[in-house]
Design a protein around this motif. Structure first.
Motif, PDB file in Angstrom:
ATOM      1  N   PRO A 151       4.017  -5.065   0.389  1.00 48.87           N
ATOM      2  CA  PRO A 151       4.567  -4.949   1.750  1.00 48.87           C
ATOM      3  C   PRO A 151       5.975  -4.365   1.789  1.00 48.87           C
ATOM      4  CG  PRO A 151       4.514  -7.232   1.039  1.00 48.87           C
ATOM      5  CD  PRO A 151       3.755  -6.469   0.021  1.00 48.87           C
ATOM      6  N   GLU A 152       6.648  -4.321   0.652  1.00 48.36           N
ATOM      7  CA  GLU A 152       7.989  -3.733   0.619  1.00 48.36           C
ATOM      8  C   GLU A 152       7.928  -2.205   0.585  1.00 48.36           C
ATOM      9  OE1 GLU A 152       6.549  -4.084  -3.557  1.00 48.36           O
ATOM     10  OE2 GLU A 152       6.522  -5.372  -1.761  1.00 48.36           O
ATOM     11  N   GLY A 153       6.734  -1.650   0.326  1.00 51.00           N
ATOM     12  CA  GLY A 153       6.568  -0.207   0.316  1.00 51.00           C
ATOM     13  C   GLY A 153       6.900   0.425  -1.021  1.00 51.00           C
ATOM     14  N   ASP A 155       8.093   4.287  -3.055  1.00 51.00           N
ATOM     15  CA  ASP A 155       8.755   5.583  -2.900  1.00 51.00           C
ATOM     16  C   ASP A 155       8.138   6.593  -3.861  1.00 51.00           C
ATOM     17  OD1 ASP A 155      10.482   4.169  -1.246  1.00 51.00           O
ATOM     18  OD2 ASP A 155      11.976   3.899  -2.842  1.00 51.00           O
ATOM     19  N   ASP A 164       9.072   7.559   1.464  1.00 53.54           N
ATOM     20  CA  ASP A 164       9.909   6.398   1.162  1.00 53.54           C
ATOM     21  C   ASP A 164       9.309   5.158   1.810  1.00 53.54           C
ATOM     22  OD1 ASP A 164      12.291   7.606  -0.212  1.00 53.54           O
ATOM     23  OD2 ASP A 164      12.391   8.725   1.678  1.00 53.54           O
ATOM     24  N   LYS A 165       9.354   4.038   1.069  1.00 50.56           N
ATOM     25  CA  LYS A 165       8.959   2.724   1.582  1.00 50.56           C
ATOM     26  C   LYS A 165       7.607   2.766   2.311  1.00 50.56           C
ATOM     27  CE  LYS A 165      12.761   0.654   0.259  1.00 50.56           C
ATOM     28  NZ  LYS A 165      13.056   1.462  -0.905  1.00 50.56           N
ATOM     29  N   CYS A 167       3.647   1.959   2.882  1.00 52.02           N
ATOM     30  CA  CYS A 167       2.657   0.910   2.650  1.00 52.02           C
ATOM     31  C   CYS A 167       1.274   1.456   2.988  1.00 52.02           C
ATOM     32  CB  CYS A 167       2.937  -0.324   3.504  1.00 52.02           C
ATOM     33  SG  CYS A 167       4.551  -1.075   3.205  1.00 52.02           S
TER      34      CYS A 167
END
Length: 289
Positions: A151-153, A155, A164-165, A167
């Motif tokens: 869930p933080e993604g 890069d 970037d980031k 999901c």
């Protein structure tokens, strides 16, 4: 040895009932998986080295087809032979593959990707034919990155793709990574399979010495990458007329899966060929049916 079956698009056309009947019969016979082929678009004069492809061949979209097959079957694994990876964006593809796997409860497990051999197809998709190998390598890395991300993604900043980031949900069924096999008939494809793939699906019109060299190259590349060479599956095409002796010879060359091609034109004859093959190798028994 595992046995899968390839859906013969040139014979069977676009009849959905025929596709369902073929897939269900393959499942009853005990085949491990159904494989479908891929072309996004053809054109007059399209030639991949083994002959010219009629531009009117009705290639279904492989992932839509496999989703349709999954809904009509219960156990059959889903395979591509091969999905043209450079012509698909990996962010979209990660979602589509995970969706099919989740909805089929874990059956999208024989994805095989390749580069494509038709320059006109690459041009139509806006892809530089000369860079499609690097593009495929990066796409494989992006697929795995997106499936494994939380869930933080995640890069990524590469030659062809950047984000970037990001999901990507849903995840594949009960796992964070789908197997990715590499298909091809070149030494570069074999090396790609060893460096990044879970298996090598060897095609082309090659002699056994060259095939042995390529699978050995794939395994050496796996060692170089710190991966287990013994875990690399080795898939080959095979005729529905294969004998037990011929399959034994393929096994001696390290083959672990054969994707069978039927040769008959009518649905009834194709079913008969599948049934005879299944009986010859006791597929229904070995699959637990």
């Amino acid at each position: 040895m595992k046995f899968a079956i390839s859906y013969p698009t040139p014979f069977n056309g676009t009849d959905p009932d025929r596709l369902v009947s073929f897939a269900r019969h393959a499942e009853r016979c005990g085949f491990e998986a159904l494989y479908v082929q891929d072309h996004i678009a053809l054109y007059p004069g399209a030639n991949y080295g083994a002959g010219e492809l009629p531009p009117t061949l009705p290639y279904f979209d492989p992932l839509d087809t496999l989703s349709f097959v999954a809904a009509a079957t219960e156990r059959l694994l889903l395979g591509t032979g091969v999905l043209l990876l450079p012509y698909r964006h990996p962010v979209v593809l990660a979602k589509r593959l995970a969706t099919i796997d989740a909805l089929s409860k874990g059956r999208m497990r024989l994805l095989t990707v390749g580069l494509g051999a038709l320059p006109g197809e690459a041009q139509a998709m806006g892809v530089d034919f000369r860079t499609r190998g690097r593009r495929a390598d990066e796409a494989i890395d992006v697929l795995r990155l997106l499936w494994s991300g939380g869930p933080e993604g995640v890069d990524h900043h590469g030659e062809f793709f950047a984000f970037d980031k990001l999901c990507s949900y849903p995840k594949p069924f009960s796992t964070n990574e789908l197997p990715i096999h590499v298909g091809g008939s070149s030494r570069a494809a074999a090396r790609r399979a060893g460096l990044r793939g879970d298996g090598y699906f060897a095609g082309g019109m090659l002699d056994e010495d060259e095939r042995d060299l390529q699978i050995d190259l794939a395994r050496k590349a796996a060692v170089e990458a710190g991966r287990d060479p013994a875990a690399l599956e080795y898939t080959r095409w095979g005729s529905v007329e294969l004998t037990v002796e011929q399959v034994g010879q393929l096994a001696e060359h390290g083959v672990t899966r054969i994707v069978v091609n039927v040769t008959a034109a009518t649905a009834d004859e194709q079913h008969d060929q599948m049934s005879a093959f299944a009986e010859r190798f006791a597929l229904a028994t070995s699959s637990g049916r």
